[in-house]
Design a protein around this motif. Structure first.
Motif, PDB file in Angstrom:
ATOM      1  N   VAL A   1       0.924  -1.375   0.319  1.00 50.18           N
ATOM      2  CA  VAL A   1      -0.362  -0.259  -0.110  1.00 50.18           C
ATOM      3  C   VAL A   1       0.217   1.930  -0.203  1.00 50.18           C
ATOM      4  N   ASN A   2       1.782   1.447   0.600  1.00 45.73           N
ATOM      5  CA  ASN A   2       2.579   2.559   0.852  1.00 45.73           C
ATOM      6  C   ASN A   2       2.802   2.826  -0.437  1.00 45.73           C
ATOM      7  N   GLU A   3       3.806   1.448  -0.828  1.00 45.82           N
ATOM      8  CA  GLU A   3       4.701   1.544  -2.889  1.00 45.82           C
ATOM      9  C   GLU A   3       3.676   2.302  -3.527  1.00 45.82           C
ATOM     10  N   ASN A   4       2.406   1.957  -3.156  1.00 46.40           N
ATOM     11  CA  ASN A   4       1.359   2.227  -4.064  1.00 46.40           C
ATOM     12  C   ASN A   4       1.213   4.014  -4.121  1.00 46.40           C
ATOM     13  N   GLU A   5       1.068   4.210  -3.043  1.00 42.10           N
ATOM     14  CA  GLU A   5       0.877   5.491  -2.704  1.00 42.10           C
ATOM     15  C   GLU A   5       2.356   6.645  -3.017  1.00 42.10           C
ATOM     16  N   GLU A   6       3.490   5.609  -2.867  1.00 43.04           N
ATOM     17  CA  GLU A   6       4.494   6.322  -3.560  1.00 43.04           C
ATOM     18  C   GLU A   6       4.417   6.744  -5.146  1.00 43.04           C
ATOM     19  N   ILE A   7       4.185   5.358  -5.721  1.00 47.60           N
ATOM     20  CA  ILE A   7       4.184   5.822  -7.268  1.00 47.60           C
ATOM     21  C   ILE A   7       2.743   6.783  -8.016  1.00 47.60           C
ATOM     22  N   LEU A   8       1.420   6.412  -6.783  1.00 44.94           N
ATOM     23  CA  LEU A   8      -0.025   7.974  -7.404  1.00 44.94           C
ATOM     24  C   LEU A   8       0.593   9.349  -6.829  1.00 44.94           C
ATOM     25  N   ASP A   9       1.897   8.780  -6.062  1.00 44.61           N
ATOM     26  CA  ASP A   9       2.441  10.697  -6.114  1.00 44.61           C
ATOM     27  C   ASP A   9       2.958  11.076  -7.010  1.00 44.61           C
ATOM     28  N   ALA A  10       3.827   9.450  -7.705  1.00 42.97           N
ATOM     29  CA  ALA A  10       4.857   9.964  -8.744  1.00 42.97           C
ATOM     30  C   ALA A  10       3.943  10.368 -10.348  1.00 42.97           C
ATOM     31  N   MET A  11       2.657   9.704 -10.433  1.00 37.68           N
ATOM     32  CA  MET A  11       2.642  10.019 -10.955  1.00 37.68           C
ATOM     33  C   MET A  11       1.419  11.419 -11.208  1.00 37.68           C
ATOM     34  N   LYS A  12       0.636  11.684 -10.095  1.00 42.09           N
ATOM     35  CA  LYS A  12       0.655  13.118  -9.918  1.00 42.09           C
ATOM     36  C   LYS A  12       1.234  14.236 -10.545  1.00 42.09           C
ATOM     37  N   GLY A  13       2.937  14.137  -9.992  1.00 41.85           N
ATOM     38  CA  GLY A  13       3.696  15.126 -10.482  1.00 41.85           C
ATOM     39  C   GLY A  13       3.680  15.079 -11.687  1.00 41.85           C
ATOM     40  N   ASN A  14       3.905  13.632 -12.790  1.00 43.55           N
ATOM     41  CA  ASN A  14       4.083  13.824 -13.687  1.00 43.55           C
ATOM     42  C   ASN A  14       2.540  14.328 -14.631  1.00 43.55           C
ATOM     43  N   VAL A  15       1.310  14.351 -13.996  1.00 49.58           N
ATOM     44  CA  VAL A  15       0.397  14.548 -14.668  1.00 49.58           C
ATOM     45  C   VAL A  15       0.226  16.573 -14.499  1.00 49.58           C
ATOM     46  N   ARG A  16       1.069  16.978 -13.679  1.00 50.35           N
ATOM     47  CA  ARG A  16       1.160  18.193 -13.255  1.00 50.35           C
ATOM     48  C   ARG A  16       2.046  18.556 -14.314  1.00 50.35           C
ATOM     49  N   GLN A  17       3.368  17.911 -14.815  1.00 47.41           N
ATOM     50  CA  GLN A  17       4.229  18.609 -15.225  1.00 47.41           C
ATOM     51  C   GLN A  17       3.897  18.840 -16.589  1.00 47.41           C
ATOM     52  N   LYS A  18       2.962  17.666 -17.050  1.00 44.83           N
ATOM     53  CA  LYS A  18       2.272  17.676 -18.328  1.00 44.83           C
ATOM     54  C   LYS A  18       1.850  18.716 -18.436  1.00 44.83           C
ATOM     55  N   VAL A  19       0.651  19.402 -17.753  1.00 42.05           N
ATOM     56  CA  VAL A  19      -0.938  20.438 -17.154  1.00 42.05           C
ATOM     57  C   VAL A  19      -0.355  21.562 -17.660  1.00 42.05           C
ATOM     58  N   LEU A  20       1.463  21.713 -16.871  1.00 44.21           N
ATOM     59  CA  LEU A  20       2.111  23.135 -17.189  1.00 44.21           C
ATOM     60  C   LEU A  20       2.641  22.894 -18.205  1.00 44.21           C
ATOM     61  N   GLN A  21       3.363  22.390 -18.841  1.00 38.22           N
ATOM     62  CA  GLN A  21       4.099  22.194 -19.958  1.00 38.22           C
ATOM     63  C   GLN A  21       3.065  22.379 -21.351  1.00 38.22           C
ATOM     64  N   GLY A  22       1.811  21.750 -21.402  1.00 42.88           N
ATOM     65  CA  GLY A  22       0.587  21.924 -22.178  1.00 42.88           C
ATOM     66  C   GLY A  22       0.120  23.045 -21.696  1.00 42.88           C
ATOM     67  N   ARG A  23      -0.095  24.149 -20.745  1.00 37.68           N
ATOM     68  CA  ARG A  23      -0.680  25.749 -20.235  1.00 37.68           C
ATOM     69  C   ARG A  23       0.556  26.745 -20.769  1.00 37.68           C
ATOM     70  N   LYS A  24       1.658  26.248 -21.142  1.00 38.36           N
ATOM     71  CA  LYS A  24       2.771  26.764 -21.345  1.00 38.36           C
ATOM     72  C   LYS A  24       2.872  27.332 -23.402  1.00 38.36           C
ATOM     73  N   SER A  25       2.458  26.055 -23.638  1.00 34.53           N
ATOM     74  CA  SER A  25       2.833  25.890 -25.180  1.00 34.53           C
ATOM     75  C   SER A  25       1.336  26.739 -25.863  1.00 34.53           C
TER      76      SER A  25
END
Length: 140
Positions: free
Chosen positions: A115-139
């Motif tokens: 469960v803890n590993e799953n939480e870490e993976i989900l946090d990393a995925m959220k970070g990736n999604v945020r970065q993609k959204v920010l890159q999409g806004r910049k473009s």
């Protein structure tokens, strides 16, 4: 107030001592003796009376503190009741996790680790999604 009464009693005794020297009569000796004998009692009683309001105030303060403590104890008892209910729920969840882990061949510690590993993976995925959204806004 206390000092006024003490000074009056001592002053009265001193006045009678002066009267002994000026007017040596038996009635003066009797009245002066009674006054001198009463002076220590007057001082003692005045001291006792002066401490009574202090004691009453102290008792009143202690009663207020006792009432506040009783309120806090009631509050803590209510919190304990709520926490015991919560603990009961966690016991049920723990039993369910134990049953699941036995069925799947895992123990509770390994499930918690997963469960803890799953939480870490989900946090990393959220970070990736945020970065993609920010890159999409910049473009845009």
């Amino acid at each position: 107030k206390h000092m006024t009464v003490v000074m009056a009693a001592v002053g009265g005794a001193a006045a009678f001592l002066a009267t002994f020297a000026v007017s040596p009569a038996i009635i003066v000796y009797a009245a002066g003796g009674i006054c001198i004998l009463n002076t220590p009692m007057v001082v003692y009683k005045e001291h006792k009376i002066s401490t009574i309001p202090t004691l009453r105030k102290s008792i009143q303060i202690m009663r207020q503190l006792a009432n506040k403590l009783a309120d806090r104890i009631d509050s803590l008892e209510r919190e304990i009741d709520v926490l015991q209910i919560e603990a009961g729920r966690f016991d049920e969840v723990n039993e369910e996790l134990s049953a699941i882990s036995k069925k799947q061949g895992y123990n509770v510690d390994s499930i918690v680790k997963l469960v803890n590993e799953n939480e870490e993976i989900l946090d990393a995925m959220k970070g990736n999604v945020r970065q993609k959204v920010l890159q999409g806004r910049k473009s845009v």
